[in-house]
Design a protein around this motif. Structure first.
Motif, mmCIF file in Angstrom:
data_model
loop_
_atom_site.group_PDB
_atom_site.id
_atom_site.type_symbol
_atom_site.label_atom_id
_atom_site.label_comp_id
_atom_site.label_asym_id
_atom_site.label_seq_id
_atom_site.Cartn_x
_atom_site.Cartn_y
_atom_site.Cartn_z
ATOM 1 N N GLY A 159 16.279 -7.667 -1.282
ATOM 2 C CA GLY A 159 15.350 -7.262 -1.097
ATOM 3 C C GLY A 159 14.419 -7.493 -2.655
ATOM 4 N N ALA A 160 15.977 -7.914 -3.033
ATOM 5 C CA ALA A 160 15.268 -9.008 -4.846
ATOM 6 C C ALA A 160 13.816 -10.228 -4.206
ATOM 7 C CB ALA A 160 15.922 -9.617 -6.038
ATOM 8 N N ASP A 161 14.191 -11.103 -3.442
ATOM 9 C CA ASP A 161 13.713 -11.974 -2.623
ATOM 10 C C ASP A 161 12.375 -11.122 -2.486
ATOM 11 O OD1 ASP A 161 15.524 -14.301 -3.700
ATOM 12 O OD2 ASP A 161 15.580 -14.697 -1.245
ATOM 13 N N ARG A 162 11.616 -10.700 -1.774
ATOM 14 C CA ARG A 162 10.534 -10.008 -1.389
ATOM 15 C C ARG A 162 10.047 -9.100 -2.332
ATOM 16 N NH1 ARG A 162 9.138 -4.216 -0.349
ATOM 17 N NH2 ARG A 162 7.744 -4.596 1.733
ATOM 18 N N THR A 163 10.705 -8.488 -3.581
ATOM 19 C CA THR A 163 9.859 -8.332 -4.247
ATOM 20 C C THR A 163 9.413 -9.208 -5.592
ATOM 21 O OG1 THR A 163 11.332 -6.456 -4.254
ATOM 22 C CG2 THR A 163 10.744 -6.286 -6.501
ATOM 23 N N LEU A 198 5.895 -10.209 -3.515
ATOM 24 C CA LEU A 198 5.092 -9.072 -3.566
ATOM 25 C C LEU A 198 4.227 -8.995 -5.203
ATOM 26 C CD1 LEU A 198 3.682 -7.139 -3.143
ATOM 27 C CD2 LEU A 198 5.293 -5.542 -3.188
ATOM 28 N N ILE A 199 5.157 -9.524 -6.626
ATOM 29 C CA ILE A 199 5.066 -9.291 -8.173
ATOM 30 C C ILE A 199 3.769 -10.508 -7.453
ATOM 31 C CG2 ILE A 199 5.319 -9.437 -10.304
ATOM 32 C CD1 ILE A 199 7.385 -7.854 -9.623
ATOM 33 N N ARG A 200 4.310 -11.937 -7.141
ATOM 34 C CA ARG A 200 3.657 -13.333 -7.330
ATOM 35 C C ARG A 200 2.479 -13.150 -6.760
ATOM 36 N NH1 ARG A 200 9.169 -17.662 -6.617
ATOM 37 N NH2 ARG A 200 9.283 -17.466 -9.240
ATOM 38 N N TYR A 201 2.213 -12.633 -5.661
ATOM 39 C CA TYR A 201 1.372 -12.681 -4.491
ATOM 40 C C TYR A 201 0.310 -11.267 -5.412
ATOM 41 C CZ TYR A 201 -2.146 -11.059 -1.638
ATOM 42 O OH TYR A 201 -3.348 -10.833 -0.396
ATOM 43 N N LEU A 228 -3.589 -12.715 -7.480
ATOM 44 C CA LEU A 228 -4.588 -12.319 -7.122
ATOM 45 C C LEU A 228 -5.238 -11.309 -8.471
ATOM 46 C CD1 LEU A 228 -4.085 -9.465 -4.026
ATOM 47 C CD2 LEU A 228 -5.195 -11.691 -3.947
ATOM 48 N N ALA A 229 -4.947 -11.272 -9.530
ATOM 49 C CA ALA A 229 -5.708 -10.584 -10.727
ATOM 50 C C ALA A 229 -5.711 -12.449 -11.697
ATOM 51 C CB ALA A 229 -4.828 -9.984 -11.422
ATOM 52 N N HIS A 230 -4.860 -12.873 -11.866
ATOM 53 C CA HIS A 230 -4.958 -13.891 -11.886
ATOM 54 C C HIS A 230 -6.872 -14.595 -13.059
ATOM 55 C CE1 HIS A 230 -3.774 -17.394 -15.546
ATOM 56 N NE2 HIS A 230 -4.014 -18.431 -13.882
ATOM 57 N N ARG A 231 -7.284 -14.849 -13.784
ATOM 58 C CA ARG A 231 -8.261 -15.280 -14.227
ATOM 59 C C ARG A 231 -8.376 -15.864 -14.990
ATOM 60 N NH1 ARG A 231 -8.437 -12.902 -10.013
ATOM 61 N NH2 ARG A 231 -9.872 -11.297 -9.756
ATOM 62 N N GLY A 232 -7.001 -16.686 -15.634
ATOM 63 C CA GLY A 232 -7.403 -18.272 -16.163
ATOM 64 C C GLY A 232 -6.703 -17.933 -17.538
ATOM 65 N N LEU A 258 9.996 -13.846 -12.171
ATOM 66 C CA LEU A 258 11.798 -14.192 -12.582
ATOM 67 C C LEU A 258 12.565 -13.429 -11.765
ATOM 68 C CD1 LEU A 258 11.494 -14.798 -16.310
ATOM 69 C CD2 LEU A 258 10.946 -16.432 -14.661
ATOM 70 N N ALA A 259 13.325 -13.961 -11.664
ATOM 71 C CA ALA A 259 14.940 -12.719 -10.861
ATOM 72 C C ALA A 259 16.219 -13.072 -11.755
ATOM 73 C CB ALA A 259 15.356 -13.393 -9.834
ATOM 74 N N ALA A 260 16.601 -11.670 -11.964
ATOM 75 C CA ALA A 260 17.272 -11.976 -13.085
ATOM 76 C C ALA A 260 18.931 -10.758 -12.534
ATOM 77 C CB ALA A 260 17.194 -11.468 -14.352
ATOM 78 N N SER A 261 19.832 -11.649 -12.868
ATOM 79 C CA SER A 261 20.833 -10.122 -12.565
ATOM 80 C C SER A 261 21.169 -10.049 -14.065
ATOM 81 C CB SER A 261 21.760 -10.180 -11.777
ATOM 82 O OG SER A 261 22.884 -9.957 -11.667
ATOM 83 N N ALA A 262 21.759 -8.965 -14.937
ATOM 84 C CA ALA A 262 21.835 -8.326 -16.293
ATOM 85 C C ALA A 262 23.638 -8.087 -15.610
ATOM 86 C CB ALA A 262 21.366 -7.464 -16.511
ATOM 87 N N SER A 263 24.004 -7.729 -14.675
ATOM 88 C CA SER A 263 25.023 -7.249 -14.647
ATOM 89 C C SER A 263 26.503 -8.758 -14.101
ATOM 90 C CB SER A 263 25.823 -6.569 -13.733
ATOM 91 O OG SER A 263 24.660 -7.103 -12.484
ATOM 92 N N GLU A 264 25.428 -9.614 -13.450
ATOM 93 C CA GLU A 264 26.457 -10.966 -13.391
ATOM 94 C C GLU A 264 25.982 -11.762 -14.804
ATOM 95 O OE1 GLU A 264 25.259 -11.941 -9.936
ATOM 96 O OE2 GLU A 264 26.343 -10.607 -8.515
ATOM 97 N N GLY A 265 25.151 -11.495 -15.642
ATOM 98 C CA GLY A 265 24.263 -12.480 -16.352
ATOM 99 C C GLY A 265 23.673 -13.902 -16.415
ATOM 100 N N ARG A 266 22.703 -13.392 -15.199
ATOM 101 C CA ARG A 266 22.065 -14.116 -14.515
ATOM 102 C C ARG A 266 20.951 -14.408 -15.022
ATOM 103 N NH1 ARG A 266 21.319 -14.639 -9.442
ATOM 104 N NH2 ARG A 266 21.899 -12.943 -8.589
#
Length: 326
Positions: A200-204, A207-210, A214-218, A225-233
Protein backbone atom coordinates in the motif's frame (compact mmCIF):
# COMPACT_ATOMS: atom_id res chain seq x y z
CA UNK A 1 22.12 28.77 40.61
CA UNK A 2 25.39 27.55 42.19
CA UNK A 3 27.51 29.24 39.52
CA UNK A 4 27.22 32.57 37.77
CA UNK A 5 25.10 32.88 34.62
CA UNK A 6 28.28 33.57 32.65
CA UNK A 7 29.82 30.31 33.84
CA UNK A 8 26.72 28.31 32.88
CA UNK A 9 26.68 29.96 29.45
CA UNK A 10 30.33 29.02 29.01
CA UNK A 11 29.69 25.39 29.97
CA UNK A 12 26.65 25.10 27.69
CA UNK A 13 28.38 26.72 24.72
CA UNK A 14 31.29 24.31 25.17
CA UNK A 15 28.84 21.43 24.76
CA UNK A 16 29.02 20.14 28.34
CA UNK A 17 26.17 17.56 28.32
CA UNK A 18 25.65 17.71 32.09
CA UNK A 19 25.28 21.48 32.03
CA UNK A 20 22.90 21.26 29.05
CA UNK A 21 20.79 18.63 30.80
CA UNK A 22 20.61 20.68 34.01
CA UNK A 23 19.66 23.82 32.09
CA UNK A 24 16.89 21.96 30.23
CA UNK A 25 15.50 20.74 33.55
CA UNK A 26 15.37 24.35 34.79
CA UNK A 27 13.55 25.37 31.61
CA UNK A 28 11.03 22.53 31.88
CA UNK A 29 10.36 23.30 35.55
CA UNK A 30 10.15 27.07 34.88
CA UNK A 31 12.76 27.55 37.59
CA UNK A 32 13.96 31.09 38.41
CA UNK A 33 17.35 30.24 36.89
CA UNK A 34 15.84 29.52 33.49
CA UNK A 35 14.85 33.05 32.45
CA UNK A 36 18.26 34.58 33.16
CA UNK A 37 20.05 31.74 31.41
CA UNK A 38 17.85 31.85 28.31
CA UNK A 39 18.25 35.62 28.07
CA UNK A 40 22.01 35.17 28.12
CA UNK A 41 21.98 32.35 25.56
CA UNK A 42 19.55 33.69 22.95
CA UNK A 43 21.96 36.31 21.53
CA UNK A 44 24.37 33.49 20.59
CA UNK A 45 21.64 31.22 19.19
CA UNK A 46 20.27 31.33 15.67
CA UNK A 47 22.84 29.26 13.78
CA UNK A 48 21.05 25.92 13.93
CA UNK A 49 18.68 24.63 11.29
CA UNK A 50 15.47 23.45 12.93
CA UNK A 51 13.53 20.45 11.67
CA UNK A 52 10.14 19.31 12.94
CA UNK A 53 9.02 15.72 12.52
CA UNK A 54 5.34 15.14 13.15
CA UNK A 55 2.58 12.70 12.27
CA UNK A 56 0.00 10.35 13.75
CA UNK A 57 0.91 7.72 16.34
CA UNK A 58 2.50 4.55 15.02
CA UNK A 59 4.01 5.87 11.79
CA UNK A 60 7.59 5.44 13.01
CA UNK A 61 8.61 9.01 13.80
CA UNK A 62 11.26 7.94 16.31
CA UNK A 63 12.72 5.38 13.92
CA UNK A 64 12.90 8.03 11.20
CA UNK A 65 14.61 10.42 13.62
CA UNK A 66 17.10 7.73 14.60
CA UNK A 67 18.01 7.04 10.98
CA UNK A 68 18.14 10.73 10.09
CA UNK A 69 20.61 11.29 12.95
CA UNK A 70 22.88 8.67 11.37
CA UNK A 71 22.77 10.46 8.03
CA UNK A 72 23.50 13.82 9.66
CA UNK A 73 26.37 12.47 11.74
CA UNK A 74 27.82 10.91 8.60
CA UNK A 75 27.88 14.42 7.11
CA UNK A 76 29.65 15.83 10.16
CA UNK A 77 26.69 17.63 11.74
CA UNK A 78 26.17 17.96 15.48
CA UNK A 79 22.58 17.03 16.22
CA UNK A 80 20.27 18.00 19.07
CA UNK A 81 16.91 16.24 19.44
CA UNK A 82 13.89 17.14 21.54
CA UNK A 83 11.51 14.18 21.52
CA UNK A 84 8.11 14.97 22.98
CA UNK A 85 6.41 11.96 24.56
CA UNK A 86 3.05 11.63 26.28
CA UNK A 87 3.22 12.49 29.95
CA UNK A 88 3.05 9.58 32.35
CA UNK A 89 -0.14 9.76 34.44
CA UNK A 90 1.82 8.28 37.37
CA UNK A 91 5.10 10.19 37.50
CA UNK A 92 4.26 13.28 35.43
CA UNK A 93 7.38 12.70 33.33
CA UNK A 94 7.87 11.60 29.73
CA UNK A 95 7.29 7.95 28.91
CA UNK A 96 10.76 7.97 27.25
CA UNK A 97 9.81 5.78 24.30
CA UNK A 98 11.80 7.97 21.91
CA UNK A 99 15.12 7.76 23.74
CA UNK A 100 14.80 3.97 23.94
CA UNK A 101 14.65 3.83 20.14
CA UNK A 102 17.64 6.19 19.79
CA UNK A 103 19.86 4.40 22.32
CA UNK A 104 22.56 3.75 19.70
CA UNK A 105 23.47 7.45 19.83
CA UNK A 106 23.71 7.63 23.62
CA UNK A 107 27.53 7.65 23.69
CA UNK A 108 28.02 9.92 20.68
CA UNK A 109 29.30 13.33 21.90
CA UNK A 110 27.96 14.90 18.72
CA UNK A 111 24.36 13.99 19.58
CA UNK A 112 22.20 15.22 22.44
CA UNK A 113 18.74 13.70 22.88
CA UNK A 114 16.18 14.83 25.41
CA UNK A 115 12.70 13.42 25.95
CA UNK A 116 10.12 15.63 27.57
CA UNK A 117 6.52 15.08 28.54
CA UNK A 118 3.67 17.20 27.23
CA UNK A 119 2.52 17.83 30.83
CA UNK A 120 -1.05 18.03 29.60
CA UNK A 121 -0.37 20.58 26.85
CA UNK A 122 -2.09 20.07 23.51
CA UNK A 123 -0.47 21.00 20.22
CA UNK A 124 2.09 18.21 19.83
CA UNK A 125 4.87 19.98 21.77
CA UNK A 126 5.55 20.72 25.41
CA UNK A 127 5.32 24.30 26.68
CA UNK A 128 9.11 24.50 26.99
CA UNK A 129 10.06 22.85 23.67
CA UNK A 130 10.83 26.10 21.84
CA UNK A 131 13.08 27.31 24.68
CA UNK A 132 14.93 23.99 24.71
CA UNK A 133 15.49 24.26 20.95
CA UNK A 134 17.01 27.71 21.56
CA UNK A 135 19.24 26.23 24.25
CA UNK A 136 20.49 23.40 22.00
CA UNK A 137 21.06 25.95 19.23
CA UNK A 138 23.21 28.05 21.57
CA UNK A 139 25.07 24.91 22.65
CA UNK A 140 26.44 24.52 19.14
CA UNK A 141 24.22 21.83 17.64
CA UNK A 142 23.91 22.94 14.04
CA UNK A 143 20.85 20.79 13.32
CA UNK A 144 18.12 20.47 15.94
CA UNK A 145 15.11 18.19 15.55
CA UNK A 146 11.79 18.48 17.33
CA UNK A 147 9.86 15.22 17.23
CA UNK A 148 6.25 15.75 18.28
CA UNK A 149 3.98 13.47 20.19
CA UNK A 150 1.52 11.62 17.91
CA UNK A 151 -0.79 14.23 16.42
CA UNK A 152 -4.10 14.58 14.60
CA UNK A 153 -5.87 17.43 12.83
CA UNK A 154 -5.20 20.45 15.01
CA UNK A 155 -1.87 19.91 16.82
CA UNK A 156 0.12 22.45 14.83
CA UNK A 157 2.58 23.92 17.35
CA UNK A 158 5.54 22.50 15.46
CA UNK A 159 5.06 24.89 12.53
CA UNK A 160 5.81 27.79 14.91
CA UNK A 161 9.00 26.18 16.24
CA UNK A 162 11.04 25.02 13.23
CA UNK A 163 12.22 25.88 9.72
CA UNK A 164 11.18 22.68 7.93
CA UNK A 165 8.17 20.55 8.89
CA UNK A 166 8.22 16.87 7.91
CA UNK A 167 4.94 14.98 8.09
CA UNK A 168 5.32 11.21 8.39
CA UNK A 169 2.49 8.89 7.34
CA UNK A 170 2.13 5.14 6.96
CA UNK A 171 1.16 3.00 3.93
CA UNK A 172 -2.10 1.90 5.52
CA UNK A 173 -3.04 5.53 5.97
CA UNK A 174 -5.39 6.21 3.05
CA UNK A 175 -8.30 6.90 5.37
CA UNK A 176 -5.87 8.53 7.78
CA UNK A 177 -4.73 10.95 5.07
CA UNK A 178 -8.32 11.88 4.32
CA UNK A 179 -8.90 12.57 8.01
CA UNK A 180 -5.81 14.72 8.33
CA UNK A 181 -6.02 16.79 5.16
CA UNK A 182 -8.10 19.61 6.67
CA UNK A 183 -5.53 20.26 9.37
CA UNK A 184 -1.99 19.11 9.69
CA UNK A 185 -1.57 18.19 6.00
CA UNK A 186 -1.37 21.88 5.16
CA UNK A 187 1.66 22.63 7.33
CA UNK A 188 3.96 20.00 5.81
CA UNK A 189 7.00 21.09 3.82
CA UNK A 190 7.96 17.48 3.13
CA UNK A 191 5.85 14.30 3.24
CA UNK A 192 7.41 10.95 4.10
CA UNK A 193 5.55 7.67 3.76
CA UNK A 194 7.47 5.47 6.18
CA UNK A 195 7.36 1.65 6.23
CA UNK A 196 7.48 1.73 2.44
CA UNK A 197 8.35 -1.98 2.47
CA UNK A 198 4.72 -2.70 3.45
CA UNK A 199 1.84 -3.16 0.97
CA UNK A 200 0.00 0.00 0.00
CA UNK A 201 2.98 2.36 0.16
CA UNK A 202 2.90 3.27 -3.55
CA UNK A 203 -0.83 3.98 -3.38
CA UNK A 204 -0.39 6.26 -0.37
CA UNK A 205 2.43 8.14 -2.09
CA UNK A 206 0.25 8.66 -5.17
CA UNK A 207 -2.68 9.84 -3.05
CA UNK A 208 -0.59 12.42 -1.22
CA UNK A 209 1.00 13.67 -4.44
CA UNK A 210 -2.46 14.10 -5.93
CA UNK A 211 -3.55 16.11 -2.89
CA UNK A 212 -0.40 18.24 -3.08
CA UNK A 213 -1.06 18.97 -6.75
CA UNK A 214 -4.62 20.07 -5.96
CA UNK A 215 -3.50 22.41 -3.19
CA UNK A 216 -0.37 23.82 -4.82
CA UNK A 217 -0.61 27.54 -5.57
CA UNK A 218 3.00 28.41 -6.38
CA UNK A 219 6.10 28.69 -4.24
CA UNK A 220 7.43 25.57 -2.56
CA UNK A 221 5.80 22.33 -3.70
CA UNK A 222 6.14 19.75 -0.91
CA UNK A 223 7.86 16.59 -2.17
CA UNK A 224 6.40 13.20 -1.25
CA UNK A 225 8.98 10.55 -0.41
CA UNK A 226 8.87 6.86 0.38
CA UNK A 227 11.17 5.58 3.12
CA UNK A 228 11.75 2.59 5.32
CA UNK A 229 13.43 3.47 8.59
CA UNK A 230 13.70 -0.20 9.55
CA UNK A 231 15.71 -0.88 6.40
CA UNK A 232 17.49 2.46 6.29
CA UNK A 233 16.04 3.36 2.87
CA UNK A 234 15.09 6.84 1.75
CA UNK A 235 16.81 8.83 4.50
CA UNK A 236 19.53 10.25 2.24
CA UNK A 237 16.77 11.45 -0.10
CA UNK A 238 14.96 13.00 2.87
CA UNK A 239 18.06 14.97 3.87
CA UNK A 240 18.52 16.16 0.27
CA UNK A 241 14.94 17.46 0.25
CA UNK A 242 15.50 19.22 3.59
CA UNK A 243 18.54 20.95 2.07
CA UNK A 244 16.46 21.90 -0.99
CA UNK A 245 13.82 23.41 1.26
CA UNK A 246 16.47 25.29 3.22
CA UNK A 247 17.80 26.79 0.00
CA UNK A 248 14.27 27.78 -1.03
CA UNK A 249 13.67 29.49 2.31
CA UNK A 250 16.92 31.45 2.03
CA UNK A 251 16.48 32.50 -1.60
CA UNK A 252 12.77 33.37 -1.37
CA UNK A 253 13.01 35.29 1.90
CA UNK A 254 10.46 32.95 3.46
CA UNK A 255 13.04 31.73 5.94
CA UNK A 256 13.39 35.17 7.52
CA UNK A 257 9.61 35.54 7.64
CA UNK A 258 9.37 32.23 9.48
CA UNK A 259 12.05 33.26 11.96
CA UNK A 260 10.22 36.53 12.65
CA UNK A 261 6.93 34.66 13.16
CA UNK A 262 8.77 32.30 15.49
CA UNK A 263 10.06 35.27 17.45
CA UNK A 264 6.57 36.76 17.63
CA UNK A 265 5.25 33.44 18.93
CA UNK A 266 8.01 33.38 21.55
CA UNK A 267 7.03 36.87 22.70
CA UNK A 268 3.37 35.84 22.89
CA UNK A 269 4.28 32.71 24.86
CA UNK A 270 6.19 34.84 27.37
CA UNK A 271 3.31 37.32 27.66
CA UNK A 272 0.83 34.51 28.32
CA UNK A 273 3.11 32.89 30.88
CA UNK A 274 3.63 36.18 32.72
CA UNK A 275 -0.09 36.97 32.76
CA UNK A 276 -0.89 33.48 34.02
CA UNK A 277 1.70 33.70 36.81
CA UNK A 278 0.45 37.13 37.89
CA UNK A 279 -3.18 35.99 37.94
CA UNK A 280 -2.41 32.82 39.93
CA UNK A 281 -0.41 34.84 42.47
CA UNK A 282 -3.23 37.35 42.73
CA UNK A 283 -5.85 34.62 43.13
CA UNK A 284 -3.82 32.88 45.85
CA UNK A 285 -3.80 36.13 47.83
CA UNK A 286 -7.59 36.60 47.59
CA UNK A 287 -9.44 34.69 50.32
CA UNK A 288 -12.74 35.93 48.86
CA UNK A 289 -12.18 34.45 45.39
CA UNK A 290 -14.64 31.57 45.88
CA UNK A 291 -17.28 34.07 47.04
CA UNK A 292 -16.76 36.12 43.88
CA UNK A 293 -17.25 33.01 41.72
CA UNK A 294 -20.41 32.13 43.63
CA UNK A 295 -21.78 35.63 43.05
CA UNK A 296 -21.10 35.32 39.33
CA UNK A 297 -22.73 31.88 39.27
CA UNK A 298 -25.80 33.27 41.07
CA UNK A 299 -26.10 36.17 38.65
CA UNK A 300 -25.25 38.79 41.30
CA UNK A 301 -22.15 39.92 39.43
CA UNK A 302 -21.27 40.04 35.76
CA UNK A 303 -18.34 38.00 34.47
CA UNK A 304 -17.00 40.83 32.32
CA UNK A 305 -17.08 43.19 35.28
CA UNK A 306 -15.00 40.78 37.34
CA UNK A 307 -12.50 40.43 34.51
CA UNK A 308 -12.25 44.22 34.18
CA UNK A 309 -11.54 44.54 37.89
CA UNK A 310 -8.84 41.88 37.72
CA UNK A 311 -7.17 43.52 34.71
CA UNK A 312 -7.08 46.86 36.54
CA UNK A 313 -5.87 45.44 39.84
CA UNK A 314 -3.09 43.07 38.74
CA UNK A 315 0.29 44.31 37.57
CA UNK A 316 0.64 41.93 34.64
CA UNK A 317 3.61 43.80 33.19
CA UNK A 318 5.67 42.94 36.25
CA UNK A 319 4.31 39.43 36.42
CA UNK A 320 3.00 39.87 39.95
CA UNK A 321 -0.14 40.97 41.73
CA UNK A 322 -0.24 44.36 43.41
CA UNK A 323 -3.57 44.06 45.14
CA UNK A 324 -7.19 44.14 44.11
CA UNK A 325 -10.54 45.82 44.39
CA UNK A 326 -12.71 42.73 44.54
Amino acid sequence: MPQSVERWVERIRSGDPRAIARAITWVEDEAPEAAALLNALRPVAGGAYRIGLTGPPGVGKSSLTDRLIRVLRGSGHRVGVVAVDPTSPFTGGALLGDRVRMVDHALDPGVFIRSMGTRGRLGGLARSTKDVLDLLDAAGYDVVIAETVGVGQSELDVVHAVDTVILALSPAGGDQVQMLKAGIMEIADIFVVNKADLPGADRTVRLIRYMVDLAHRGGWRPPVLAASASEGRGLEDLWEQILRHRTYLEESGEGRKRRLRRLEDAVWDQVQARVQRAFLQWKAARPDWERVLEEVADGKRGLEGVVDEIVHSVDFSAGRAEGGVL
